[in-house]
Design an enzyme around this catalytic site. Structure first.
Site, mmCIF file in Angstrom:
data_model
loop_
_atom_site.group_PDB
_atom_site.id
_atom_site.type_symbol
_atom_site.label_atom_id
_atom_site.label_comp_id
_atom_site.label_asym_id
_atom_site.label_seq_id
_atom_site.Cartn_x
_atom_site.Cartn_y
_atom_site.Cartn_z
ATOM 1 N N SER A 154 0.859 -1.195 0.000
ATOM 2 C CA SER A 154 0.000 0.000 0.000
ATOM 3 C C SER A 154 0.890 1.237 0.000
ATOM 4 O O SER A 154 2.008 1.203 0.537
ATOM 5 C CB SER A 154 -0.863 0.011 1.264
ATOM 6 O OG SER A 154 -1.474 1.274 1.434
ATOM 7 N N TYR A 206 -0.955 -1.178 10.268
ATOM 8 C CA TYR A 206 -1.118 -1.438 8.823
ATOM 9 C C TYR A 206 0.097 -0.922 8.036
ATOM 10 O O TYR A 206 0.642 -1.624 7.178
ATOM 11 C CB TYR A 206 -2.404 -0.757 8.361
ATOM 12 C CG TYR A 206 -2.803 -1.010 6.928
ATOM 13 C CD1 TYR A 206 -3.450 -2.186 6.553
ATOM 14 C CD2 TYR A 206 -2.572 -0.047 5.938
ATOM 15 C CE1 TYR A 206 -3.837 -2.400 5.231
ATOM 16 C CE2 TYR A 206 -2.960 -0.253 4.624
ATOM 17 C CZ TYR A 206 -3.590 -1.432 4.272
ATOM 18 O OH TYR A 206 -3.975 -1.641 2.964
HETATM 19 P P1 NAP Z 1 -11.442 -6.267 1.120
HETATM 20 O O1 NAP Z 1 -12.428 -5.822 0.097
HETATM 21 O O2 NAP Z 1 -11.716 -6.005 2.561
HETATM 22 O O3 NAP Z 1 -11.193 -7.846 0.914
HETATM 23 C C1 NAP Z 1 -10.301 -8.522 1.764
HETATM 24 C C2 NAP Z 1 -10.094 -9.940 1.267
HETATM 25 O O4 NAP Z 1 -9.156 -10.572 2.152
HETATM 26 C C3 NAP Z 1 -11.363 -10.780 1.304
HETATM 27 O O5 NAP Z 1 -11.395 -11.621 0.164
HETATM 28 C C4 NAP Z 1 -11.206 -11.602 2.560
HETATM 29 O O6 NAP Z 1 -11.838 -12.874 2.521
HETATM 30 C C5 NAP Z 1 -9.707 -11.815 2.583
HETATM 31 N N1 NAP Z 1 -9.212 -12.182 3.911
HETATM 32 C C6 NAP Z 1 -9.399 -11.531 5.091
HETATM 33 N N2 NAP Z 1 -8.810 -12.207 6.077
HETATM 34 C C7 NAP Z 1 -8.230 -13.313 5.516
HETATM 35 C C8 NAP Z 1 -7.468 -14.395 6.012
HETATM 36 N N3 NAP Z 1 -7.154 -14.496 7.312
HETATM 37 N N4 NAP Z 1 -7.056 -15.364 5.141
HETATM 38 C C9 NAP Z 1 -7.387 -15.283 3.815
HETATM 39 N N5 NAP Z 1 -8.094 -14.269 3.293
HETATM 40 C C10 NAP Z 1 -8.502 -13.297 4.135
HETATM 41 O O7 NAP Z 1 -9.993 -5.640 0.862
HETATM 42 P P2 NAP Z 1 -9.370 -4.943 -0.445
HETATM 43 O O8 NAP Z 1 -9.626 -3.494 -0.338
HETATM 44 O O9 NAP Z 1 -9.776 -5.671 -1.656
HETATM 45 O O10 NAP Z 1 -7.818 -5.157 -0.165
HETATM 46 C C11 NAP Z 1 -7.054 -6.177 -0.785
HETATM 47 C C12 NAP Z 1 -5.580 -5.906 -0.518
HETATM 48 O O11 NAP Z 1 -5.225 -4.620 -1.043
HETATM 49 C C13 NAP Z 1 -5.217 -5.869 0.974
HETATM 50 O O12 NAP Z 1 -3.940 -6.424 1.168
HETATM 51 C C14 NAP Z 1 -5.189 -4.367 1.254
HETATM 52 O O13 NAP Z 1 -4.366 -4.073 2.354
HETATM 53 C C15 NAP Z 1 -4.616 -3.833 -0.040
HETATM 54 N N6 NAP Z 1 -4.890 -2.420 -0.283
HETATM 55 C C16 NAP Z 1 -6.173 -1.971 -0.404
HETATM 56 C C17 NAP Z 1 -6.387 -0.618 -0.647
HETATM 57 C C18 NAP Z 1 -7.764 -0.039 -0.818
HETATM 58 O O14 NAP Z 1 -7.853 1.185 -0.945
HETATM 59 N N7 NAP Z 1 -8.812 -0.832 -0.845
HETATM 60 C C19 NAP Z 1 -5.296 0.245 -0.726
HETATM 61 C C20 NAP Z 1 -4.012 -0.240 -0.587
HETATM 62 C C21 NAP Z 1 -3.808 -1.592 -0.373
HETATM 63 P P3 NAP Z 1 -13.317 -13.124 3.171
HETATM 64 O O15 NAP Z 1 -14.274 -12.469 2.218
HETATM 65 O O16 NAP Z 1 -13.455 -14.596 3.208
HETATM 66 O O17 NAP Z 1 -13.295 -12.465 4.505
#
Ligand code: NAP
Length: 251
Positions: free
Chosen positions: A147, A160
């Site tokens: 991130s 984080y």
């Molecule tokens: P999200 O919509 O909250 O989705 C999170 C995903 O992670 C879900 O598929 C969830 O599965 C899975 N997960 C949670 N706990 C887990 C575990 N213990 N083992 C395996 N899977 C697990 O998040 P997102 O925004 O798509 O983020 C995805 C990645 O991008 C993350 O690493 C986040 O830090 C990074 N990121 C996001 C942003 C942003 O703005 N959104 C920015 C920078 C970086 P379940 O559905 O089964 O819970």
């Protein structure tokens, strides 16, 4: 679709946390270019099944596997299941992540630990678990989702930001360890992307810090991952961090 556009045909890709958000977009994007996709999830079997059905309806190949990627035995089971079913792992996308925000002075140790355990240790565990098969085959692509917060820090997100900065160090170190065996390791650093993770944020304050003037879509991140996973185009890129952030952080 022409065979030339099926860049990843015959390859198997594991995407952790692919039931929703960015992981789901990555799963769809890699399947679109021919990869067989393993949709990992933790607690949303129905959402994961929907991702698999969507890929199959579009003519791709996918199956889902439950695993908590912060747990070593769960990760080992995931990797063994994929090796039994698919016989190979060519691409690993370490995407699963959570937030558990709070100011440092008030942050409970368990809130620190839960984020480090999944967002950093989870990447270590999955990378270690696929390394044996990738090193043996002398081929592999590992892409870690970090991130911009790992580059710039963020008040209220010390856990984080530390985990995501750690992922960058882990990416560069493993890139150096695996380079001689034909495995590349890169990171993608999204800015603010429209997913469940960011749905409660106050958009106005953040938008003023984004030169392109809007939040990103999961597909923007998926495009960068697809590029880094592609055989020819990205074969001479390793140990890098590719920002997908609308120009938010320029170094
Ligand atoms: P999200 O919509 O909250 O989705 C999170 C995903 O992670 C879900 O598929 C969830 O599965 C899975 N997960 C949670 N706990 C887990 C575990 N213990 N083992 C395996 N899977 C697990 O998040 P997102 O925004 O798509 O983020 C995805 C990645 O991008 C993350 O690493 C986040 O830090 C990074 N990121 C996001 C942003 C942003 O703005 N959104 C920015 C920078 C970086 P379940 O559905 O089964 O819970």
């Amino acid at each position: 679709m022409t065979s030339a556009s099926l860049l990843l045909k015959g390859q198997t890709a594991i995407i952790t946390g692919a039931s929703r958000g960015i992981g789901k977009a990555i799963a769809l994007s890699l399947a679109e270019v021919g990869a067989e996709v393993v949709v990992n999830y933790s607690s949303s079997p129905e959402s994961a099944k929907e991702v698999v059905s969507l890929i199959e309806r579009l003519g791709g190949k996918a199956y889902s596997v439950q695993a908590n990627v912060s747990n070593e035995s769960s990760v080992e089971k995931l990797i063994n299941t994929v090796l039994e079913k698919s016989g190979q792992i060519n691409i690993l996308v370490n995407n699963a992540g959570i937030t558990n925000d709070g100011l440092l002075m008030r942050m409970k140790t368990e809130d620190w630990q839960s984020v480090i355990n999944l967002n950093l240790t989870g990447v270590f565990l999955c990378t270690k678990a696929v390394s044996r098969t990738m090193l043996k085959r002398k081929q592999g692509r590992i892409i870690n989702i970090t991130s911009v917060v790992g580059l710039m820090g963020n008040a209220g997100q010390s856990n984080y930001a530390s985990a995501k900065a750690g992922v960058i160090g882990l990416t560069k170190s493993t890139a150096k360890e695996f380079a001689s065996r034909g495995i590349t390791v890169n990171a993608v650093a999204p800015g603010f992307i429209k997913t469940d993770m960011t749905k409660d944020l106050h958009a106005d304050q953040i938008l003023s810090a984004i030169p392109l003037g809007h939040f990103g879509d999961p597909e923007h991140v998926a495009g960068a991952v697809r590029f880094l996973a592609s055989d020819k185009a990205a074969s001479y890129i390793t140990g890098q961090v590719l920002q997908v952030d609308g120009g938010m952080v320029m170094s």
